[in-house]
Design an enzyme around this catalytic site. Structure first.
Site, PDB file in Angstrom:
ATOM      1  N   ARG A  66       0.826  -1.217   0.000  1.00 43.95           N
ATOM      2  CA  ARG A  66       0.000   0.000   0.000  1.00 43.95           C
ATOM      3  C   ARG A  66       0.858   1.265   0.000  1.00 43.95           C
ATOM      4  O   ARG A  66       0.467   2.281  -0.581  1.00 43.95           O
ATOM      5  CB  ARG A  66      -0.932  -0.047   1.229  1.00 43.95           C
ATOM      6  CG  ARG A  66      -1.871   1.152   1.378  1.00 43.95           C
ATOM      7  CD  ARG A  66      -2.843   0.886   2.521  1.00 43.95           C
ATOM      8  NE  ARG A  66      -3.509   2.098   2.990  1.00 43.95           N
ATOM      9  CZ  ARG A  66      -4.720   2.493   2.598  1.00 43.95           C
ATOM     10  NH1 ARG A  66      -5.394   1.795   1.714  1.00 43.95           N
ATOM     11  NH2 ARG A  66      -5.257   3.596   3.080  1.00 43.95           N
ATOM     12  N   ILE A  92      -7.486   7.581  -1.228  1.00 40.57           N
ATOM     13  CA  ILE A  92      -7.419   6.119  -1.172  1.00 40.57           C
ATOM     14  C   ILE A  92      -8.155   5.746   0.110  1.00 40.57           C
ATOM     15  O   ILE A  92      -7.936   6.349   1.160  1.00 40.57           O
ATOM     16  CB  ILE A  92      -5.946   5.649  -1.178  1.00 40.57           C
ATOM     17  CG1 ILE A  92      -5.816   4.122  -1.126  1.00 40.57           C
ATOM     18  CG2 ILE A  92      -5.135   6.259  -0.061  1.00 40.57           C
ATOM     19  CD1 ILE A  92      -4.345   3.644  -1.286  1.00 40.57           C
ATOM     20  N   SER A  93      -9.068   4.774   0.031  1.00 42.92           N
ATOM     21  CA  SER A  93      -9.875   4.419   1.209  1.00 42.92           C
ATOM     22  C   SER A  93      -9.013   3.801   2.298  1.00 42.92           C
ATOM     23  O   SER A  93      -7.945   3.239   2.038  1.00 42.92           O
ATOM     24  CB  SER A  93     -10.954   3.408   0.826  1.00 42.92           C
ATOM     25  OG  SER A  93     -11.842   3.955  -0.100  1.00 42.92           O
ATOM     26  N   GLN A  94      -9.560   3.851   3.513  1.00 41.28           N
ATOM     27  CA  GLN A  94      -8.987   3.185   4.686  1.00 41.28           C
ATOM     28  C   GLN A  94      -8.811   1.683   4.352  1.00 41.28           C
ATOM     29  O   GLN A  94      -9.670   1.105   3.687  1.00 41.28           O
ATOM     30  CB  GLN A  94     -10.052   3.393   5.764  1.00 41.28           C
ATOM     31  CG  GLN A  94      -9.865   2.787   7.077  1.00 41.28           C
ATOM     32  CD  GLN A  94     -11.172   2.934   7.875  1.00 41.28           C
ATOM     33  OE1 GLN A  94     -12.192   3.432   7.393  1.00 41.28           O
ATOM     34  NE2 GLN A  94     -11.144   2.486   9.101  1.00 41.28           N
ATOM     35  N   PHE A 235     -17.393   8.567   1.006  1.00 41.90           N
ATOM     36  CA  PHE A 235     -16.537   8.461  -0.177  1.00 41.90           C
ATOM     37  C   PHE A 235     -16.559   9.768  -0.955  1.00 41.90           C
ATOM     38  O   PHE A 235     -17.495  10.561  -0.816  1.00 41.90           O
ATOM     39  CB  PHE A 235     -17.056   7.362  -1.119  1.00 41.90           C
ATOM     40  CG  PHE A 235     -16.608   5.969  -0.766  1.00 41.90           C
ATOM     41  CD1 PHE A 235     -15.615   5.339  -1.490  1.00 41.90           C
ATOM     42  CD2 PHE A 235     -17.192   5.271   0.281  1.00 41.90           C
ATOM     43  CE1 PHE A 235     -15.196   4.057  -1.181  1.00 41.90           C
ATOM     44  CE2 PHE A 235     -16.790   3.977   0.612  1.00 41.90           C
ATOM     45  CZ  PHE A 235     -15.785   3.376  -0.127  1.00 41.90           C
TER      46      PHE A 235
END
Ligand code: SAH
Length: 249
Positions: A66, A92-94, A235
């Protein structure tokens, strides 16, 4: 004593900065092993302790680097329990949300999967650990270009990246066993329902831009979407390309 320590550490830090001017090696990022340790800790603490139980998803999350998908300056925060900015106003999401969306998509080897909202390419890489057939669409050409290059460099060259409007899906590559949308829409784009196979899974955040949103997992049953699970989330919006042009961008 404490003040002394702070002063000493300040001087040491300054020394590193000064030396850094002469040699780039001094500024070296943390060693790869420390990222790998941080990643395993992320899997154990943020995923296994919550409800990520699919062993294939846990392995995939433990493999994808990541820290290579976030801006270099944020690499040390890549395995934190939060989203991060990736440029162009996107995020970028958790890690947990990426893992949950992947688990809800129930990707089996050989499945055809569409992702809408490539962003950094991280979610696409996680999906690519589970199947060789990943297609991903990104509205912003510069993000699409960077994500494609990054995926190739990291060994995910089989992922197909396209710059375009995700509201239209990817008709030439359809039908899909699973579709994962990583930006929020007011309702399910009809093209995505059409391009989903019978029995296929659609994971999408639904709701208002920057307002209340729910991540929903649907399954296509007899041509219709049946809701199976949901979770409150936040989001960035799934943008209509017309509105982008209208704003002069
Ligand atoms: N999945 C990404 C993060 C996605 S952020 C990752 O793993 O890094 C949401 C992305 O959706 C942004 O990059 C945004 O530009 C993109 N997006 C917004 N509207 C879109 C649309 N209509 N079609 C395709 N992509 C869109």
């Amino acid at each position: 004593m404490r003040i002394m320590m702070i002063l000493i550490s300040r001087w040491l830090a300054l020394g590193v900065v000064l030396l850094g001017g002469f040699s780039h090696q001094v500024e070296a990022a943390p060693p790869a092993e420390s990222y790998s340790e941080a990643r395993q800790a992320m899997v154990a603490r943020q995923l296994q302790r919550r409800d990520i139980t699919d062993p294939r998803v846990l392995i995939a999350m433990g493999r994808v680097p990541r820290h290579r998908f976030v801006p270099e300056a944020l690499a040390s925060q890549a395995y934190g329990d939060h989203p991060l900015p990736i440029g162009e106003g996107q995020t970028i999401s958790q890690p947990y949300i990426v893992a949950l969306m992947t688990q809800w998509a129930e990707v089996a080897p050989g499945d055809r999967v569409l992702e809408v909202g490539t962003g950094s390419g991280y979610q696409a890489a996680v999906l690519a650990e589970l199947t060789g057939q990943v297609f991903t669409i990104e509205l912003l050409p510069e993000l699409a270009r960077q994500a494609a290059a990054r995926l190739k460099e990291l060994g995910y060259g089989r992922v197909q990246v396209r710059s375009g409007d995700g509201y239209q899906g990817w008709p030439e590559a359809a039908p899909f066993d699973a579709i994962v949308v990583t930006a929020a829409a007011p309702r399910v784009p009809p093209a995505l329902t059409t391009q989903l196979k019978e029995g296929g899974r659609l994971v999408i955040p639904l709701g208002t831009p920057y307002g209340a949103q729910t991540l929903v997992r649907f399954r296509k049953v007899k041509g219709h979407l049946a809701e199976e699970a949901s979770l409150p989330v936040r989001f960035v919006p799934l943008v209509r390309p017309e509105t982008l042009k209208g704003s002069g961008q």
